[in-house]
Design a protein around this motif. Structure first.
Motif, mmCIF file in Angstrom:
data_model
loop_
_atom_site.group_PDB
_atom_site.id
_atom_site.type_symbol
_atom_site.label_atom_id
_atom_site.label_comp_id
_atom_site.label_asym_id
_atom_site.label_seq_id
_atom_site.Cartn_x
_atom_site.Cartn_y
_atom_site.Cartn_z
ATOM 1 N N ALA A 195 71.528 79.378 16.827
ATOM 2 C CA ALA A 195 72.855 79.969 16.639
ATOM 3 C C ALA A 195 73.352 79.745 15.212
ATOM 4 N N ILE A 196 73.102 78.547 14.674
ATOM 5 C CA ILE A 196 73.509 78.260 13.294
ATOM 6 C C ILE A 196 72.787 79.191 12.322
ATOM 7 N N ALA A 197 71.472 79.365 12.553
ATOM 8 C CA ALA A 197 70.699 80.259 11.683
ATOM 9 C C ALA A 197 71.254 81.677 11.723
ATOM 10 N N HIS A 198 71.689 82.092 12.910
ATOM 11 C CA HIS A 198 72.222 83.447 13.065
ATOM 12 C C HIS A 198 73.526 83.623 12.284
ATOM 13 N N VAL A 199 74.409 82.639 12.357
ATOM 14 C CA VAL A 199 75.681 82.729 11.630
ATOM 15 C C VAL A 199 75.428 82.718 10.115
ATOM 16 N N LEU A 200 74.519 81.859 9.666
ATOM 17 C CA LEU A 200 74.212 81.804 8.232
ATOM 18 C C LEU A 200 73.603 83.112 7.753
ATOM 19 N N ARG A 201 72.876 83.790 8.641
ATOM 20 C CA ARG A 201 72.263 85.070 8.264
ATOM 21 C C ARG A 201 73.339 86.105 7.922
ATOM 22 N N GLU A 202 74.495 85.981 8.545
ATOM 23 C CA GLU A 202 75.589 86.905 8.254
ATOM 24 C C GLU A 202 76.088 86.751 6.823
ATOM 25 N N ARG A 203 75.838 85.588 6.237
ATOM 26 C CA ARG A 203 76.200 85.361 4.839
ATOM 27 C C ARG A 203 75.041 85.672 3.900
ATOM 28 N N GLY A 204 73.895 86.118 4.467
ATOM 29 C CA GLY A 204 72.741 86.484 3.665
ATOM 30 C C GLY A 204 71.646 85.436 3.607
ATOM 31 N N TRP A 205 71.941 84.210 4.058
ATOM 32 C CA TRP A 205 70.940 83.146 4.004
ATOM 33 C C TRP A 205 69.871 83.344 5.068
ATOM 34 N N VAL A 206 68.615 83.228 4.694
ATOM 35 C CA VAL A 206 67.521 83.229 5.666
ATOM 36 C C VAL A 206 67.028 81.796 5.783
ATOM 37 N N ILE A 207 67.483 81.126 6.828
ATOM 38 C CA ILE A 207 67.100 79.729 7.080
ATOM 39 C C ILE A 207 66.526 79.673 8.488
ATOM 40 N N PRO A 208 65.231 79.412 8.620
ATOM 41 C CA PRO A 208 64.597 79.527 9.932
ATOM 42 C C PRO A 208 64.995 78.414 10.891
ATOM 43 N N ALA A 209 65.158 78.801 12.130
ATOM 44 C CA ALA A 209 65.239 77.841 13.230
ATOM 45 C C ALA A 209 63.975 78.055 14.045
ATOM 46 N N TYR A 210 63.326 76.979 14.453
ATOM 47 C CA TYR A 210 62.069 77.119 15.171
ATOM 48 C C TYR A 210 61.813 75.861 15.977
ATOM 49 N N THR A 211 60.747 75.884 16.762
ATOM 50 C CA THR A 211 60.386 74.703 17.528
ATOM 51 C C THR A 211 59.173 74.052 16.887
ATOM 52 N N MET A 212 59.007 72.774 17.131
ATOM 53 C CA MET A 212 57.972 71.980 16.492
ATOM 54 C C MET A 212 56.595 72.385 17.007
ATOM 55 N N ALA A 213 55.548 71.806 16.425
ATOM 56 C CA ALA A 213 54.167 72.139 16.760
ATOM 57 C C ALA A 213 53.855 71.785 18.214
ATOM 58 N N PRO A 214 52.719 72.302 18.745
ATOM 59 C CA PRO A 214 52.331 72.022 20.139
ATOM 60 C C PRO A 214 52.387 70.534 20.493
ATOM 61 N N HIS A 215 52.795 70.278 21.740
ATOM 62 C CA HIS A 215 52.981 68.944 22.322
ATOM 63 C C HIS A 215 54.304 68.307 21.908
ATOM 64 N N SER A 216 55.006 68.942 20.994
ATOM 65 C CA SER A 216 56.364 68.476 20.656
ATOM 66 C C SER A 216 57.254 69.691 20.419
ATOM 67 N N ASN A 217 56.848 70.833 21.038
ATOM 68 C CA ASN A 217 57.520 72.080 20.720
ATOM 69 C C ASN A 217 58.810 72.330 21.498
ATOM 70 N N LYS A 218 59.294 71.309 22.203
ATOM 71 C CA LYS A 218 60.627 71.431 22.781
ATOM 72 C C LYS A 218 61.682 71.020 21.756
#
Length: 506
Positions: free
Chosen positions: A404-427
């Protein structure tokens, strides 16, 4: 043309649209018929389009893309001086592989190979200060990594054949947080992947676990100098020392795609390169912190014996005998020339100044994000790449997440990824800001203020609005996934998984 059109009309045929039509010759691009038509999507048009119209139509469409300066997801360089851009434009028509036609360009590549290899402490003959290093330019680190993998595999196979042992089941040991090109290399070249999985507390390879996975079929261990997820440097020296201690004949390839042009200038005392006896090959991206536009990479070997001779092809049909050991053949010369410009223009002092500046700014950003309640997952003080990986503190009462934070920042033009961690810790959800050369302290201040504004906006939203917003975001994600080619929709390999969950991460 006029006479031909009259003949065609008399014969009952409609003449093709003429470039002399009044609506085509308008003095304004948007007064031509092309402005009122769809651009070709599936089939080449029958007639020409005036150059100024084609330029404007494509430029307008590209304006819908994001601003590269605000794309803090990517490591790829976004700034070069005007002088080097002129040099690169001048060389755009040169086919780099044609050494006979462009000998000085080939010479410049060799200079780059030698300069970067020595930066990585490649062994040199003390009696010959002009000794050339073993390496080549590539399209990017993906090609460089595939060449490194091929060399390790072929060398392992040759040894197994010589010993009369089975050579059909090679494997490679690596962190589950490797960049996807490593998985491509393993899949393309039939090498089994043996992973050291991340945990929710550890995001880099565990040296002991990595060495424990080595067996007689292991072609090598991949160690990363600057992981994609958190920018941390893996402990190459610890892996090297364990291999030496246990007398295990297993090479190390260092993926220094991101860190190769950072660590030597910010942490020169860090031992990760050819100073370690088990490190036999290294790749680095010139188009990341090498400060060249995409795409150029480099790969180096400790000595000729680590690059099997059968992988080198000698050709003479371009006018002279020459050796080729790349996956690609034809490629533009521009980026090699751009790399040489940066090396001689900046020198060690210039690179050091840039890397130390963005490292200091990264530390400042990490400090400010900590004040806003985020948990920092990356290293500071130059112990990792100049980036900040972070996440929200666990709070069951919070209605929004990192996406949600990444989405709001995108409205200001910033591309800042939100993602999940690598396998076995991807929650574990997280965000990441990559600092590049052109990220100044002033721009950092603007970003911090926009973070504060984004958090305030989300905190003021009620539960219903957040739920609607989340559903909207998920629907867009599912729509994007549905556009995959039908043949690959059910693909379970992480090449597809990473594409979905690490959007804009490269």
């Amino acid at each position: 043309m006029v006479h031909l059109n009259k003949v065609q009309k008399r014969q009952g045929r409609r003449p093709p649209p003429s470039q002399t039509d009044e609506d085509t010759l308008s003095g304004n691009v948007y007064g031509t018929r092309f402005a009122a038509e769809e651009l070709p999507h599936h089939e080449i048009a029958e007639r020409e389009m005036p150059p100024e119209v084609a330029y404007r139509m494509i430029k307008d469409e590209l304006s819908l893309d994001g601003n590269p300066l605000l794309n803090l997801a990517s490591f790829v360089n976004t700034y070069m001086e005007d002088e080097v851009q002129h040099l690169m434009n001048d060389a755009m028509s040169k086919n780099f592989i044609d050494y006979e036609e462009y000998p000085q360009t080939a010479n410049i590549q060799n200079r780059c190979v030698n300069m970067i290899a020595r930066l990585f402490n490649a062994p040199t003959d003390t009696t010959n200060s002009n000794q050339d290093a073993i390496g080549t330019s590539t399209i990017g680190s993906s090609e460089a990594i595939m060449l490194g993998t091929l060399a390790m595999k072929k060398r392992w196979q040759n040894r197994r054949k010589a010993e009369g042992k089975d050579w059909h089941h090679p494997n490679i040991v690596m962190n589950s947080a490797v960049q996807v090109c490593w998985e491509k290399a393993a899949r393309y070249f039939d090498v089994e992947e043996k992973y050291v999985y991340c945990t929710e507390q550890r995001y880099v390879i565990d040296p002991k676990e990595a060495v424990d996975l080595v067996d007689e079929n292991t072609i090598g261990i991949c160690a990363i100098l600057g992981t994609t997820y958190t920018g941390q440097y893996e402990d190459v020296k610890a892996i090297n020392d364990l291999l030496v201690e246990r007398n295990i004949d297993c090479p190390i390839h260092v993926d220094a795609a991101s860190g190769g042009f950072v660590a030597p200038f910010v942490k020169p005392e860090l031992e990760w390169d050819f100073r370690l006896e088990k490190v036999v090959s290294i790749n680095v991206s010139g188009h990341k912190y090498g400060l060249v536009y995409p795409g150029v990479g480099w790969v180096f070997w400790r000595a000729p014996e680590y690059l099997p001779q059968e992988l080198i092809f000698n050709i003479n049909y371009l006018g002279a005998d020459q050796a080729s050991f790349t996956l690609n053949f034809s490629k533009g010369a521009s980026h090699v020339i751009g790399q040489y410009y940066q090396l001689i223009r900046l020198g060690k002092h210039g690179y050091r100044s840039i890397m130390r500046n963005i490292t200091r700014i990264a530390d400042h950003l990490a400090s400010e994000l900590t004040k806003l309640g985020f948990i920092i997952m990356s290293e500071t003080s130059g112990k990792g790449l100049p980036l900040v990986a972070f996440r929200l503190k666990n709070d069951e009462n919070r209605l929004f997440d990192e996406f949600a934070i990444a989405h709001v920042l995108r409205e200001r033009g910033w591309v800042i990824p939100a993602y999940t961690m690598a396998p076995h810790s991807n929650k574990l959800k997280m965000m990441r800001v990559v600092l590049r050369e052109d990220f100044s302290m002033n721009r950092c201040g603007v970003l911090i203020e926009d973070f504060k504004s984004a958090l305030k906006t989300l905190e003021e939203m009620d539960k219903t609005m957040i739920e609607k917003w989340t559903l909207h975001r998920l629907s867009r994600t599912n729509t994007a996934r549905s556009k995959r080619h039908s043949h690959y929709k059910n693909e379970k390999h992480s090449l597809q998984g990473k594409t979905g969950k690490t959007h804009a991460v490269c």
